[in-house]
Design an enzyme around this catalytic site. Structure first.
Site, PDB file in Angstrom:
ATOM      1  N   HIS A  57       0.836  -1.217   0.000  1.00 29.14           N
ATOM      2  CA  HIS A  57       0.000   0.000   0.000  1.00 29.14           C
ATOM      3  C   HIS A  57       0.863   1.255   0.000  1.00 29.14           C
ATOM      4  O   HIS A  57       0.736   2.109   0.881  1.00 29.14           O
ATOM      5  CB  HIS A  57      -0.958   0.011   1.197  1.00 29.14           C
ATOM      6  CG  HIS A  57      -2.113  -0.915   1.021  1.00 29.14           C
ATOM      7  ND1 HIS A  57      -3.330  -0.733   1.597  1.00 29.14           N
ATOM      8  CD2 HIS A  57      -2.245  -2.028   0.286  1.00 29.14           C
ATOM      9  CE1 HIS A  57      -4.154  -1.700   1.236  1.00 29.14           C
ATOM     10  NE2 HIS A  57      -3.508  -2.504   0.448  1.00 29.14           N
TER      11      HIS A  57
ATOM     12  N   HIS B 189     -12.340  -8.991  -6.178  1.00 26.14           N
ATOM     13  CA  HIS B 189     -11.847  -7.635  -5.833  1.00 26.14           C
ATOM     14  C   HIS B 189     -10.783  -7.255  -6.851  1.00 26.14           C
ATOM     15  O   HIS B 189      -9.921  -8.074  -7.177  1.00 26.14           O
ATOM     16  CB  HIS B 189     -11.280  -7.703  -4.411  1.00 26.14           C
ATOM     17  CG  HIS B 189     -10.604  -6.475  -3.914  1.00 26.14           C
ATOM     18  ND1 HIS B 189     -11.045  -5.202  -4.185  1.00 26.14           N
ATOM     19  CD2 HIS B 189      -9.490  -6.316  -3.128  1.00 26.14           C
ATOM     20  CE1 HIS B 189     -10.248  -4.328  -3.594  1.00 26.14           C
ATOM     21  NE2 HIS B 189      -9.292  -4.977  -2.956  1.00 26.14           N
TER      22      HIS B 189
ATOM     23  N   GLU C 183      -8.314  -4.912  -6.806  1.00 27.33           N
ATOM     24  CA  GLU C 183      -7.008  -4.340  -6.461  1.00 27.33           C
ATOM     25  C   GLU C 183      -5.899  -5.237  -7.034  1.00 27.33           C
ATOM     26  O   GLU C 183      -6.013  -6.473  -7.017  1.00 27.33           O
ATOM     27  CB  GLU C 183      -6.877  -4.174  -4.938  1.00 27.33           C
ATOM     28  CG  GLU C 183      -5.895  -3.077  -4.593  1.00 27.33           C
ATOM     29  CD  GLU C 183      -5.904  -2.639  -3.127  1.00 27.33           C
ATOM     30  OE1 GLU C 183      -6.696  -3.147  -2.324  1.00 27.33           O
ATOM     31  OE2 GLU C 183      -5.080  -1.753  -2.805  1.00 27.33           O
TER      32      GLU C 183
ATOM     33  N   ASP D 299      -3.166  -6.548  -6.289  1.00 31.40           N
ATOM     34  CA  ASP D 299      -2.546  -7.703  -5.626  1.00 31.40           C
ATOM     35  C   ASP D 299      -3.380  -8.974  -5.847  1.00 31.40           C
ATOM     36  O   ASP D 299      -2.900 -10.081  -5.607  1.00 31.40           O
ATOM     37  CB  ASP D 299      -2.289  -7.456  -4.124  1.00 31.40           C
ATOM     38  CG  ASP D 299      -3.482  -6.924  -3.367  1.00 31.40           C
ATOM     39  OD1 ASP D 299      -4.396  -6.370  -3.989  1.00 31.40           O
ATOM     40  OD2 ASP D 299      -3.506  -7.059  -2.128  1.00 31.40           O
TER      41      ASP D 299
ATOM     42  N   HIS E 170     -13.015  -4.265   1.320  1.00 34.36           N
ATOM     43  CA  HIS E 170     -12.814  -2.898   1.733  1.00 34.36           C
ATOM     44  C   HIS E 170     -12.929  -1.880   0.592  1.00 34.36           C
ATOM     45  O   HIS E 170     -12.715  -0.683   0.819  1.00 34.36           O
ATOM     46  CB  HIS E 170     -11.438  -2.774   2.407  1.00 34.36           C
ATOM     47  CG  HIS E 170     -10.267  -2.912   1.470  1.00 34.36           C
ATOM     48  ND1 HIS E 170      -9.383  -1.869   1.270  1.00 34.36           N
ATOM     49  CD2 HIS E 170      -9.830  -3.913   0.689  1.00 34.36           C
ATOM     50  CE1 HIS E 170      -8.454  -2.251   0.415  1.00 34.36           C
ATOM     51  NE2 HIS E 170      -8.710  -3.483   0.041  1.00 34.36           N
TER      52      HIS E 170
ATOM     53  N   ASP F 227     -10.141  -9.958   0.800  1.00 31.58           N
ATOM     54  CA  ASP F 227      -9.304  -9.343   1.837  1.00 31.58           C
ATOM     55  C   ASP F 227      -9.819  -9.572   3.268  1.00 31.58           C
ATOM     56  O   ASP F 227      -9.022  -9.612   4.214  1.00 31.58           O
ATOM     57  CB  ASP F 227      -9.205  -7.832   1.602  1.00 31.58           C
ATOM     58  CG  ASP F 227      -8.212  -7.476   0.504  1.00 31.58           C
ATOM     59  OD1 ASP F 227      -7.156  -8.121   0.421  1.00 31.58           O
ATOM     60  OD2 ASP F 227      -8.490  -6.545  -0.270  1.00 31.58           O
TER      61      ASP F 227
ATOM     62  N   TYR G 164      -4.230  -6.122  10.238  1.00 34.27           N
ATOM     63  CA  TYR G 164      -4.904  -5.998   8.940  1.00 34.27           C
ATOM     64  C   TYR G 164      -6.242  -5.275   9.111  1.00 34.27           C
ATOM     65  O   TYR G 164      -6.569  -4.340   8.378  1.00 34.27           O
ATOM     66  CB  TYR G 164      -5.133  -7.404   8.362  1.00 34.27           C
ATOM     67  CG  TYR G 164      -5.426  -7.387   6.884  1.00 34.27           C
ATOM     68  CD1 TYR G 164      -4.388  -7.447   5.958  1.00 34.27           C
ATOM     69  CD2 TYR G 164      -6.722  -7.295   6.417  1.00 34.27           C
ATOM     70  CE1 TYR G 164      -4.652  -7.424   4.609  1.00 34.27           C
ATOM     71  CE2 TYR G 164      -6.991  -7.264   5.070  1.00 34.27           C
ATOM     72  CZ  TYR G 164      -5.945  -7.336   4.164  1.00 34.27           C
ATOM     73  OH  TYR G 164      -6.208  -7.299   2.824  1.00 34.27           O
TER      74      TYR G 164
ATOM     75  N   HIS H  23      -5.332 -13.230   1.588  1.00 34.77           N
ATOM     76  CA  HIS H  23      -3.973 -13.058   2.128  1.00 34.77           C
ATOM     77  C   HIS H  23      -3.812 -13.960   3.352  1.00 34.77           C
ATOM     78  O   HIS H  23      -4.723 -14.042   4.191  1.00 34.77           O
ATOM     79  CB  HIS H  23      -3.730 -11.619   2.601  1.00 34.77           C
ATOM     80  CG  HIS H  23      -3.716 -10.601   1.515  1.00 34.77           C
ATOM     81  ND1 HIS H  23      -2.724 -10.531   0.562  1.00 34.77           N
ATOM     82  CD2 HIS H  23      -4.576  -9.600   1.229  1.00 34.77           C
ATOM     83  CE1 HIS H  23      -2.974  -9.525  -0.257  1.00 34.77           C
ATOM     84  NE2 HIS H  23      -4.090  -8.939   0.109  1.00 34.77           N
TER      85      HIS H  23
HETATM   86 FE1  FEO Z   1      -7.616  -4.782  -1.346  1.00 35.04          FE
HETATM   87 FE2  FEO Z   1      -5.446  -7.379  -0.909  1.00 35.04          FE
HETATM   88  O1  FEO Z   1      -6.214  -5.939  -1.809  1.00 35.04           O
END
Ligand code: FEO
Length: 396
Positions: free
Chosen positions: A24, A80, A82, A84, A146, A165, A193, A226
């Site tokens: 991030h 999601h 994002e 990653d 998120h 996430d 987290y 994750h």
């Molecule tokens: Fe919101 Fe693990 O990316």
């Protein structure tokens, strides 16, 4: 490379980023690395749920190949957008250009603007179900958990929730399940987290968990995007999330400070002594000696947050400003707040901290304490007494 089965016909095909030390934009320090989890479901329609960070596409492909030829994949679920989790999606879609990409409408818009490819999208909403053969995938939109595009995928027959996430941790391990490692470390990383990623969305977290519980969905395993998978101990992470979302803190006081010539540090130390003498646990962090994201985790668990800064240019020391801005964004729930700090020619730091506390929705315990130049015995006594009053308040 062995296949890693997490349920009948469901395989972990993610990647382990042992060396990630920040994410991030370097705002989140990952002491234990991380993983990017993708899941392959073998059924009549072979389905990949999420991908990995683009740098790890080869590792993911190698894991998929242990189970099936990647060109046999029919569906790719993108929970999601994002990068990653979607970074390896273009490489996957190059192999299977006709595959359906299943996601929310917002995710479709986001993917189009990330990768500029009009894939074969199938947009879904909460409670939509798709049969992939023996298994049924059910989708649950989880906007703001998120990001607005986020959704959870649930495999009915396996009582397996893939919530991206949510419930995750940045934790690299050769193990795949949270019950295979020291649980307290995993819970600690999950707390960090939650604090850094989900803290502002506590109400939505509670609502989403209640919605899932009321819908009668049975959960036996939670496999986030994750870190480690919650199997035997999935109830533990759900109750931790509810506790954090409700703002239930420990009877603990967090004192954070920065100092130029140790005057504010002396005040901080005297306050901590007062808290200790009031029989309440205190933790002290100097901003410049601690990673910002670690302090945010401490904010989650503390009942009172005290911040000290000397005055510089009528405000706070510059290195304390990002934390104050972060608090404003994270809006920690039900916290007692207090500001203190030394000054020389003119004050201003305490007022600045108090303004930020108010913007973060925190309750100021009482007007802040200041000390001119070096705190004298009387000023230090006031700091100690303040510490005892804070302890008494936390004890209530
Ligand atoms: Fe919101 Fe693990 O990316």
């Amino acid at each position: 490379m062995n296949k890693i089965k997490i349920a009948e016909g469901v395989y972990w095909v993610g990647a382990i980023d042992w060396n990630a030390r920040s994410l991030h934009g370097d705002n989140y320090v990952t002491h234990h690395g991380t993983t990017y989890n993708a899941y392959l479901i073998m059924d009549e329609k072979i389905t990949l749920v999420d991908t990995v960070h683009g740098q790890f596409v080869d590792e993911m492909m190698a894991r998929i190949k242990e189970v099936v030829d990647p060109d046999k994949i029919d569906y790719v679920v993108c929970n999601h957008i994002e990068p990653d989790h979607s970074g390896a999606l273009p490489a996957v879609m190059k192999i299977i250009p006709q595959a359906k990409v299943i996601c929310t409408l917002r995710a479709k818009d986001g993917l189009l603007k990330h990768y500029f490819s009009n894939w074969n999208f199938l947009t879904v909403k909460t409670d939509d179900e798709i049969s992939i053969g023996k298994k049924t995938l059910r989708f649950i939109e989880a906007s703001m958990l998120h990001w607005p595009d986020t959704m959870f995928t649930y495999i009915k027959e396996d009582a397996l929730l893939l919530p991206n996430d949510a419930f995750g941790q940045h934790f690299a391990s050769s193990q795949r399940f949270a019950d295979e490692v020291e649980e307290s470390i995993v819970i600690d990383e999950a707390a960090k987290y939650y604090a850094n990623i989900l803290m502002p969305f506590g109400q939505l977290v509670i609502k989403k968990i209640e919605e899932i519980q009321k819908s009668g969905i049975q959960i036996e395993t939670i496999a986030p995007s994750h870190g480690l998978i919650w199997r035997k101990n999935h109830e533990k992470i759900i109750s931790a999330y509810l506790r954090w979302a409700k703002g239930e803190a420990k009877k603990r006081v967090l004192v954070i400070y920065e100092s130029m010539w140790r005057s504010t540090e002396k005040m901080a130390t005297a306050i901590v002594q007062g808290i200790q003498d009031g029989d309440i646990e205190a933790v002290l962090y100097k901003i410049s000696a601690t990673d910002h994201s670690d302090i945010i985790k401490e904010v989650l668990e503390a009942k009172a947050i005290l911040i000290g800064s000397p005055t510089v240019n009528n405000g706070v020391l510059p290195n304390i400003a990002p934390l104050l801005d972060d608090l404003k964004g994270l809006r920690p729930k039900d916290k007692i707040a207090f500001a203190f700090g030394s000054y020389g020619w003119g004050g201003g730091a305490v007022k600045t901290v108090e303004e930020k506390f108010k913007q973060a929705g925190m309750t100021i315990f009482e007007p802040g304490l200041t000390a001119k130049w070096v705190p004298d015995a009387d000023e230090l006594k006031k700091c100690h007494e303040l510490g005892k009053r804070i302890a008494a308040e936390v004890k209530k």
